[in-house]
Design a protein around this motif. Structure first.
Motif, PDB file in Angstrom:
ATOM      1  N   GLU A 173       0.839  -1.196   0.000  1.00 58.27           N
ATOM      2  CA  GLU A 173       0.000   0.000   0.000  1.00 58.27           C
ATOM      3  C   GLU A 173       0.875   1.249   0.000  1.00 58.27           C
ATOM      4  O   GLU A 173       1.973   1.240   0.579  1.00 58.27           O
ATOM      5  CB  GLU A 173      -0.934   0.006   1.212  1.00 58.27           C
ATOM      6  CG  GLU A 173      -1.974  -1.107   1.178  1.00 58.27           C
ATOM      7  CD  GLU A 173      -2.883  -1.130   2.383  1.00 58.27           C
ATOM      8  OE1 GLU A 173      -3.941  -1.783   2.303  1.00 58.27           O
ATOM      9  OE2 GLU A 173      -2.523  -0.517   3.410  1.00 58.27           O
ATOM     10  N   TYR A 174       0.372   2.325  -0.624  1.00 58.54           N
ATOM     11  CA  TYR A 174       1.165   3.544  -0.743  1.00 58.54           C
ATOM     12  C   TYR A 174       0.252   4.719  -1.071  1.00 58.54           C
ATOM     13  O   TYR A 174      -0.887   4.553  -1.527  1.00 58.54           O
ATOM     14  CB  TYR A 174       2.234   3.392  -1.827  1.00 58.54           C
ATOM     15  CG  TYR A 174       1.676   3.144  -3.223  1.00 58.54           C
ATOM     16  CD1 TYR A 174       1.557   4.175  -4.151  1.00 58.54           C
ATOM     17  CD2 TYR A 174       1.268   1.863  -3.620  1.00 58.54           C
ATOM     18  CE1 TYR A 174       1.037   3.953  -5.428  1.00 58.54           C
ATOM     19  CE2 TYR A 174       0.763   1.632  -4.891  1.00 58.54           C
ATOM     20  CZ  TYR A 174       0.648   2.684  -5.788  1.00 58.54           C
ATOM     21  OH  TYR A 174       0.126   2.462  -7.044  1.00 58.54           O
ATOM     22  N   PHE A 175       0.747   5.929  -0.831  1.00 60.11           N
ATOM     23  CA  PHE A 175       0.042   7.160  -1.196  1.00 60.11           C
ATOM     24  C   PHE A 175       0.805   7.856  -2.319  1.00 60.11           C
ATOM     25  O   PHE A 175       2.041   7.786  -2.390  1.00 60.11           O
ATOM     26  CB  PHE A 175      -0.031   8.123  -0.003  1.00 60.11           C
ATOM     27  CG  PHE A 175      -1.094   7.793   1.002  1.00 60.11           C
ATOM     28  CD1 PHE A 175      -2.307   8.464   0.983  1.00 60.11           C
ATOM     29  CD2 PHE A 175      -0.887   6.832   1.983  1.00 60.11           C
ATOM     30  CE1 PHE A 175      -3.299   8.175   1.922  1.00 60.11           C
ATOM     31  CE2 PHE A 175      -1.862   6.530   2.913  1.00 60.11           C
ATOM     32  CZ  PHE A 175      -3.079   7.215   2.878  1.00 60.11           C
ATOM     33  N   LEU A 176       0.076   8.543  -3.184  1.00 58.29           N
ATOM     34  CA  LEU A 176       0.659   9.411  -4.201  1.00 58.29           C
ATOM     35  C   LEU A 176       0.126  10.826  -3.994  1.00 58.29           C
ATOM     36  O   LEU A 176      -1.085  11.026  -3.933  1.00 58.29           O
ATOM     37  CB  LEU A 176       0.299   8.938  -5.608  1.00 58.29           C
ATOM     38  CG  LEU A 176       0.936   7.640  -6.102  1.00 58.29           C
ATOM     39  CD1 LEU A 176       0.374   7.276  -7.464  1.00 58.29           C
ATOM     40  CD2 LEU A 176       2.458   7.749  -6.172  1.00 58.29           C
ATOM     41  N   SER A 201      -6.186   9.247  -2.336  1.00 58.40           N
ATOM     42  CA  SER A 201      -4.803   9.238  -2.845  1.00 58.40           C
ATOM     43  C   SER A 201      -4.018   7.999  -2.427  1.00 58.40           C
ATOM     44  O   SER A 201      -2.798   7.961  -2.585  1.00 58.40           O
ATOM     45  CB  SER A 201      -4.038  10.498  -2.406  1.00 58.40           C
ATOM     46  OG  SER A 201      -4.547  11.622  -3.068  1.00 58.40           O
ATOM     47  N   GLN A 202      -4.690   6.981  -1.891  1.00 57.99           N
ATOM     48  CA  GLN A 202      -4.011   5.751  -1.470  1.00 57.99           C
ATOM     49  C   GLN A 202      -4.276   4.642  -2.494  1.00 57.99           C
ATOM     50  O   GLN A 202      -5.376   4.538  -3.037  1.00 57.99           O
ATOM     51  CB  GLN A 202      -4.503   5.317  -0.095  1.00 57.99           C
ATOM     52  CG  GLN A 202      -3.722   4.147   0.497  1.00 57.99           C
ATOM     53  CD  GLN A 202      -4.319   3.664   1.810  1.00 57.99           C
ATOM     54  OE1 GLN A 202      -5.533   3.705   1.995  1.00 57.99           O
ATOM     55  NE2 GLN A 202      -3.483   3.195   2.720  1.00 57.99           N
ATOM     56  N   HIS A 203      -3.257   3.821  -2.732  1.00 61.49           N
ATOM     57  CA  HIS A 203      -3.351   2.780  -3.752  1.00 61.49           C
ATOM     58  C   HIS A 203      -2.639   1.520  -3.266  1.00 61.49           C
ATOM     59  O   HIS A 203      -1.972   1.526  -2.236  1.00 61.49           O
ATOM     60  CB  HIS A 203      -2.731   3.268  -5.069  1.00 61.49           C
ATOM     61  CG  HIS A 203      -3.200   4.628  -5.473  1.00 61.49           C
ATOM     62  ND1 HIS A 203      -4.398   4.851  -6.101  1.00 61.49           N
ATOM     63  CD2 HIS A 203      -2.637   5.858  -5.287  1.00 61.49           C
ATOM     64  CE1 HIS A 203      -4.556   6.141  -6.306  1.00 61.49           C
ATOM     65  NE2 HIS A 203      -3.502   6.782  -5.819  1.00 61.49           N
ATOM     66  N   LEU A 234       5.484   6.056   1.536  1.00 64.91           N
ATOM     67  CA  LEU A 234       5.400   4.688   2.030  1.00 64.91           C
ATOM     68  C   LEU A 234       5.260   4.627   3.548  1.00 64.91           C
ATOM     69  O   LEU A 234       5.191   3.535   4.111  1.00 64.91           O
ATOM     70  CB  LEU A 234       6.639   3.892   1.597  1.00 64.91           C
ATOM     71  CG  LEU A 234       6.763   3.647   0.086  1.00 64.91           C
ATOM     72  CD1 LEU A 234       8.108   3.017  -0.246  1.00 64.91           C
ATOM     73  CD2 LEU A 234       5.630   2.775  -0.421  1.00 64.91           C
ATOM     74  N   HIS A 235       5.220   5.777   4.185  1.00 67.69           N
ATOM     75  CA  HIS A 235       5.044   5.808   5.645  1.00 67.69           C
ATOM     76  C   HIS A 235       3.708   5.166   6.019  1.00 67.69           C
ATOM     77  O   HIS A 235       2.723   5.237   5.278  1.00 67.69           O
ATOM     78  CB  HIS A 235       5.087   7.245   6.159  1.00 67.69           C
ATOM     79  CG  HIS A 235       5.222   7.362   7.642  1.00 67.69           C
ATOM     80  ND1 HIS A 235       4.153   7.181   8.502  1.00 67.69           N
ATOM     81  CD2 HIS A 235       6.292   7.633   8.436  1.00 67.69           C
ATOM     82  CE1 HIS A 235       4.563   7.337   9.755  1.00 67.69           C
ATOM     83  NE2 HIS A 235       5.858   7.613   9.739  1.00 67.69           N
TER      84      HIS A 235
END
Length: 702
Positions: free
Chosen positions: A202-205, A275-277, A313-314
């Motif tokens: 999981e990650y945010f952009l 904004s999370q993917h 990636l936090h």
């Protein structure tokens, strides 16, 4: 329009994989290398030069100019030092060389990486050793094309200083013990056990220009200030929603790069938070999977920049919205293609499956604290047990079918298995759906999901090597106990069934299929005697308990001194991370928020004076100025307090645990206290006067 891509044509094209080895190596050399990779036989050093030369020729043909030993120190990220293939020129002409010695062993400054006291500043030598079980690959970036050689990293005195070495050791340990069990079941074809893993990332952009205006994101990876936006994730409209074009462009480039590197990027979608993917691969050999996940994270961060985005990636970049984790899908299989965690159509009759399953249940129960430790980092403290991620309490979800089987076993013997059947959704034009025999439980930290376990606690920014080497070792330990008992049994079947029954009865306290988010579960877990470790600092002591040391030394995964060093490194990591966050908060509060608020308050005061001079009602300006004044005063006092306790914390260097506890209990508490008036002030100050982008701007401008 994009150029058409053929996945089969590009997949693995930048990997010195089996096909490339077969093509570039002499038959006998290829055979010997394969024996090392598949059977664990010692590599004959006499063929190293041949392999190195072939690898170099392949890389140079593709345009490579440099090579690097790529390793995973205890920093949590990877490390690399690039050397060109250039050898001393002959008659002024460049010569490209790469020797077996350069392939097998490299050298790095071991004192410059976290060692937990194993290496002092003056004790600099450390070695990188080629891991031939994870194929070399080419990486293309702004520096050109470089040959990457996955390696382990150890000190001059032989201790592991990395994430890879204990993982490789643990695979050998669980393979050794699992093979003993398989032999008892009459399996004569399998030669070793493979451990499989797949990390759902999981990650945010967020927009890069806005990221560059946030010091907290730059220095710490998370927002230290920020009021909730008008809309968060309340409408559930982001999860699995349509992927925005800018994000889709990023995902396309990411997929292509990963496919070229042999990473089986399979699933991509929007996650719960704005904004999370998420990206998920097909699960693979756990050593390669760990390497691949590092490549995934590195590629995400690098490729995001190509689209004027930044990848976060936090574990908790934004307060009040879901953070990011990394589900680790784990299973065991034989080299002849058998999944040991596949229950089959009638799991109550699959005794081999039940033996391995009960071994895992016992291992997780006996060493739950170590599994919790394997998922610990400072960022994950913001997630676990917070109604968005698994509880901090370790438990196992099995599902209705397996629970029913164990209930039968406990009370005499299993004779049936619950079957899924078919489900009709009530529309004639839609087909009947096959109903699974068991529902899923998204609140469980360790859930059986059909033919594997999904460990849902690991942090999004962390390596999956830690969770996997702990899982491998605790399961190896129980399998060894089982093997020793069953090998002595006069009647194998009777002994096996009694072992399954007794193990389940003794360890069923760890099994929980209910709502892990409920307060009732916290109370029930306490009644059962299960640990509830709510933060990283409290998890670290379990690494150096005698029970843990004996476990890891018994299976030759980590020695006492290696465990003690890792304990020290974890405390240091926590201390440094919270210290950086505290100092960043002080910097932002002092240099950005306070000046902006004071300036705006002056403007409000001037407006108030003008309103009064003109004889108008100034009650709104008066009330606003009073609120600003009250909050800026509380803000100023909290800022002074944070500065004081941060300075005090820095003086406690003699005992790393005491210092870590102080940072957790005093410094972090002071940080939280400072944030409250700061976030209130964001609502009181004109948005044009606020010194950096708000949550609404960060989360909804991609």
């Amino acid at each position: 329009m994009y150029e058409k891509i053929s996945i089969p044509e590009i997949f693995g094209m930048n990997v010195f994989n089996d096909a490339m080895m077969r093509e570039h190596l002499p038959k006998q050399v290829y055979k010997e290398l394969k024996n090392t990779i598949e059977k664990g036989e010692m590599l004959n050093s006499s063929i190293a030069d041949i392999i190195a030369n072939a690898m170099k020729d392949w890389a140079v043909e593709r345009g490579a100019t440099h090579y690097t030993h790529w390793f995973q120190p205890m920093t949590g990220i990877t490390a690399e030092k690039h050397d060109s293939f250039l050898a001393p020129p002959n008659n002024g002409k460049a010569i490209m060389e790469f020797s077996g010695k350069e392939l097998i062993k490299g050298e790095s400054d071991a004192s410059s990486f976290p060692s937990g006291g194993l290496r002092q500043t003056f004790e600099a030598r450390g070695y990188t050793a080629w891991d031939c079980t994870s194929p070399a690959f080419l990486r293309e970036d702004a520096a050109g094309i470089t040959l990457y050689i996955p390696t382990a990293f150890c000190s001059y005195t032989g201790e592991a200083l990395d994430k890879k070495t204990p993982l490789l050791r643990s695979v050998e340990a669980v393979s050794k013990q699992a093979m003993r069990i398989l032999h008892l079941f009459g399996n004569t074809t399998a030669k070793k056990i493979n451990v499989y893993s797949g990390a759902e990332q999981e990650y945010f952009l967020i927009d890069r220009s806005m990221y560059n205006q946030r010091k907290d994101l730059i220095f710490t990876g998370r927002t230290l200030f920020g009021a909730a936006p008008p809309k968060g994730q309340e409408l559930d409209d982001h999860y699995f929603g349509s992927i925005k074009e800018r994000v889709a462009c990023f995902m396309r480039e990411l997929n292509i790069e990963l496919w070229k590197l042999g990473v089986t990027a399979k699933t991509q979608h929007n996650e719960v938070a704005p904004s999370q993917h998420e990206l998920a691969p097909i699960y693979d050999d756990c050593n390669r999977a760990a390497d691949h996940n590092q490549l995934v994270m590195e590629a995400m961060k690098r490729i995001a920049g190509h689209h004027n985005l930044t990848c976060l990636l936090h574990e908790k970049p934004f307060a009040g919205v879901n953070g990011s984790g990394k589900h680790n899908n784990w299973s065991l299989g034989t080299d002849d293609g058998q999944n040991l965690l596949n229950p089959g159509k009638t799991p109550h009759e699959n005794a081999q499956f039940l033996v391995f399953l009960t071994a895992i249940i016992k291992g997780v129960d006996q060493y739950a604290e170590l599994l919790r430790l394997a998922a610990a980092n400072p960022g994950n403290d913001h997630r676990l047990g917070k109604q968005e991620a698994p509880p901090a309490i370790i438990s196992i979800f099995l599902g209705d079918q397996l629970l029913d089987i164990f209930d039968q076993i406990e009370h005499g013997g299993a004779t049936t298995s619950i079957q899924g059947g078919k489900m009709r959704v009530g529309v004639n034009t839609l087909p009947y759906l096959k109903r699974d025999a068991t529902d899923r439980n998204r609140t469980s930290p360790f859930a059986f999901t059909g033919n594997k376990f999904e460990f849902r606690m690991p942090p999004s920014s962390g390596s999956i090597s830690g969770p996997n080497f702990v899982l491998n070792t605790i399961v190896a330990d129980v399998l060894e106990e089982f093997a020793e008992e069953l090998e002595k049994a006069e009647d194998f079947n009777t002994a096996m069934h009694e072992l399954i029954r007794k193990t389940y009865i003794d360890h069923k306290r760890i099994i929980f299929d209910g709502n892990g988010y409920s307060d009732n579960w916290v109370q029930e877990a306490e009644r059962r005697g299960l640990s509830n470790i709510t933060n990283m600092v409290d998890s670290v002591p379990y690494l150096t308990e005698e029970k843990s040391i004996e476990l890891f030394e018994r299976h030759k995964v980590l020695s006492r001194v290696e465990l003690q060093s890792r304990s020290e490194i974890m405390y240091e990591s926590y201390i440094k991370q919270i210290n950086i966050e505290a100092k960043a908060m002080i910097d932002i509060a002092s240099k950005q928020i306070r000046p902006a608020v004071v300036k705006y308050a002056g403007e409000v005061a001037a407006s108030l004076a003008a309103m009064k001079a003109a004889g108008f009602d100034a009650s709104v300006e008066t009330e606003l100025l009073q609120e600003i004044n009250e909050n800026i005063k509380a803000f100023h006092e909290a800022l002074k307090q944070l500065a004081e306790v941060t300075h005090e914390a820095a003086q406690l260097k003699a005992d790393s645990r005491l210092q870590a506890v102080f940072y957790r209990d005093r410094v972090f508490a002071a940080m939280e206290k400072l944030r409250v008036p700061a976030d209130r002030l964001e609502f009181l100050v004109d948005e044009k006067a606020w010194p950096f982008p708000t949550y609404g701007e960060l989360l909804y401008n991609v």
